[in-house]
Design a protein around this motif. Structure first.
Motif, short mmCIF file in Angstrom:
data_model
loop_
_atom_site.label_atom_id
_atom_site.label_comp_id
_atom_site.label_asym_id
_atom_site.label_seq_id
_atom_site.Cartn_x
_atom_site.Cartn_y
_atom_site.Cartn_z
N GLY A 21 0.81 -1.21 0.00
CA GLY A 21 0.00 0.00 0.00
C GLY A 21 0.84 1.26 0.00
O GLY A 21 0.54 2.23 -0.70
N GLU A 22 1.91 1.26 0.79
CA GLU A 22 2.81 2.41 0.84
C GLU A 22 3.56 2.57 -0.48
O GLU A 22 3.81 3.69 -0.92
CB GLU A 22 3.79 2.28 2.00
N LEU A 23 3.91 1.46 -1.12
CA LEU A 23 4.57 1.53 -2.42
C LEU A 23 3.65 2.15 -3.47
O LEU A 23 4.09 2.95 -4.30
CB LEU A 23 5.04 0.14 -2.87
N THR A 24 2.37 1.79 -3.41
CA THR A 24 1.40 2.38 -4.34
C THR A 24 1.30 3.88 -4.10
O THR A 24 1.27 4.66 -5.06
CB THR A 24 0.02 1.71 -4.18
N LEU A 25 1.30 4.28 -2.86
CA LEU A 25 1.27 5.71 -2.52
C LEU A 25 2.51 6.41 -3.09
O LEU A 25 2.42 7.51 -3.64
CB LEU A 25 1.18 5.89 -1.01
N LYS A 116 -4.30 7.17 0.31
CA LYS A 116 -3.74 7.55 1.61
C LYS A 116 -4.76 7.33 2.72
O LYS A 116 -4.43 6.83 3.79
CB LYS A 116 -3.29 9.01 1.56
N GLN A 117 -6.02 7.67 2.46
CA GLN A 117 -7.08 7.46 3.45
C GLN A 117 -7.28 5.97 3.72
O GLN A 117 -7.49 5.57 4.86
CB GLN A 117 -8.40 8.07 2.98
N VAL A 118 -7.22 5.15 2.67
CA VAL A 118 -7.37 3.71 2.83
C VAL A 118 -6.27 3.16 3.73
O VAL A 118 -6.54 2.37 4.64
CB VAL A 118 -7.36 2.99 1.46
N ILE A 119 -5.05 3.60 3.50
CA ILE A 119 -3.92 3.15 4.33
C ILE A 119 -4.14 3.56 5.78
O ILE A 119 -3.95 2.76 6.71
CB ILE A 119 -2.58 3.70 3.80
N GLN A 120 -4.58 4.79 6.00
CA GLN A 120 -4.81 5.27 7.36
C GLN A 120 -5.93 4.50 8.05
O GLN A 120 -5.81 4.14 9.22
CB GLN A 120 -5.11 6.77 7.36
N ILE A 121 -7.00 4.20 7.33
CA ILE A 121 -8.11 3.43 7.90
C ILE A 121 -7.64 2.02 8.25
O ILE A 121 -7.95 1.50 9.33
CB ILE A 121 -9.31 3.40 6.93
N ASN A 122 -6.88 1.41 7.36
CA ASN A 122 -6.35 0.06 7.63
C ASN A 122 -5.42 0.05 8.83
O ASN A 122 -5.47 -0.88 9.64
CB ASN A 122 -5.65 -0.52 6.40
N ARG A 123 -4.59 1.06 8.95
CA ARG A 123 -3.70 1.15 10.12
C ARG A 123 -4.49 1.32 11.40
O ARG A 123 -4.17 0.73 12.43
CB ARG A 123 -2.71 2.30 9.96
N GLN A 124 -5.52 2.13 11.30
CA GLN A 124 -6.35 2.37 12.49
C GLN A 124 -7.02 1.06 12.92
O GLN A 124 -7.06 0.76 14.11
CB GLN A 124 -7.39 3.44 12.19
N LYS A 125 -7.54 0.30 11.96
CA LYS A 125 -8.17 -0.98 12.28
C LYS A 125 -7.14 -1.97 12.83
O LYS A 125 -7.43 -2.71 13.77
CB LYS A 125 -8.81 -1.58 11.03
N GLN A 126 -5.95 -1.95 12.25
CA GLN A 126 -4.93 -2.92 12.64
C GLN A 126 -4.27 -2.57 13.97
O GLN A 126 -4.05 -3.43 14.81
CB GLN A 126 -3.87 -3.01 11.55
N TYR A 127 -3.95 -1.30 14.16
CA TYR A 127 -3.17 -0.90 15.34
C TYR A 127 -3.94 -0.04 16.33
O TYR A 127 -3.43 0.27 17.41
CB TYR A 127 -1.91 -0.14 14.90
N GLY A 128 -5.13 0.39 15.96
CA GLY A 128 -5.93 1.20 16.87
C GLY A 128 -5.45 2.64 16.99
O GLY A 128 -5.77 3.32 17.94
N SER A 129 -4.63 3.10 16.01
CA SER A 129 -4.19 4.50 16.01
C SER A 129 -4.32 5.05 14.61
O SER A 129 -4.45 4.31 13.64
CB SER A 129 -2.74 4.62 16.48
N THR A 130 -4.27 6.38 14.48
CA THR A 130 -4.46 7.00 13.17
C THR A 130 -3.24 6.83 12.29
O THR A 130 -3.37 6.77 11.08
CB THR A 130 -4.79 8.49 13.31
N GLY A 131 -2.04 6.79 12.83
CA GLY A 131 -0.84 6.55 12.05
C GLY A 131 -0.69 7.45 10.84
O GLY A 131 -0.82 7.02 9.72
#
Length: 133
Positions: A21-25, A116-131
């Motif tokens: 995901g970060e590579l796509t960004l 970028k929003q998708v990555i942030q949502i996935n991080r939030q679901k995975q780690y419980g933070s906005t990242g």
């Protein structure tokens, strides 16, 4: 003797340690960088700058196309949009058309921001933070 360049080492590490995901960004950001350079080339009548950077942006779009998972319904729409963008860049290159480059910049920016929003949502679901990215 190889020159030890900390910036190049950082760049290499950021690519090798990034998620897909970060590579796509990164691809979207690179595409935007090259499109803005192409615009500068058109504005300054620097044909080489324009052509080189439009080709780099086209290569990134092609890379994004081949990485699409065509079993996902949205991918069919994305590939059509990427093809449209590629064709627009061909026309922009031939016609020195800033408006067409600007249109592709608009789409690319929209895709990048959404991704970028998708990555942030996935991080939030995975780690419980906005990242923040």
């Amino acid at each position: 003797m190889a020159v030890n360049n900390p910036y190049k080492a950082y760049q290499q590490n950021s690519v090798t340690q990034s998620t897909p995901g970060e590579l796509t960004l990164m691809l979207y950001n690179g595409c935007l960088k090259f499109l803005n350079q192409a615009k500068k080339g058109i504005e300054t009548k620097d044909i080489e700058l324009k052509n080189t950077n439009i080709q780099k942006a086209q290569n990134i779009l092609r890379e994004l196309m081949i990485t699409l998972d065509m079993s996902v319904p949205v991918s069919k729409s994305m590939i059509t949009l990427y093809e449209y963008m590629l064709n627009h860049l061909v026309e922009a290159n031939i016609q020195n058309d800033l408006a067409k480059v600007d249109e592709v910049i608009g789409y690319t920016t929209e895709f990048r921001d959404t991704w970028k929003q998708v990555i942030q949502i996935n991080r939030q679901k995975q780690y419980g933070s906005t990242g923040e990215i």
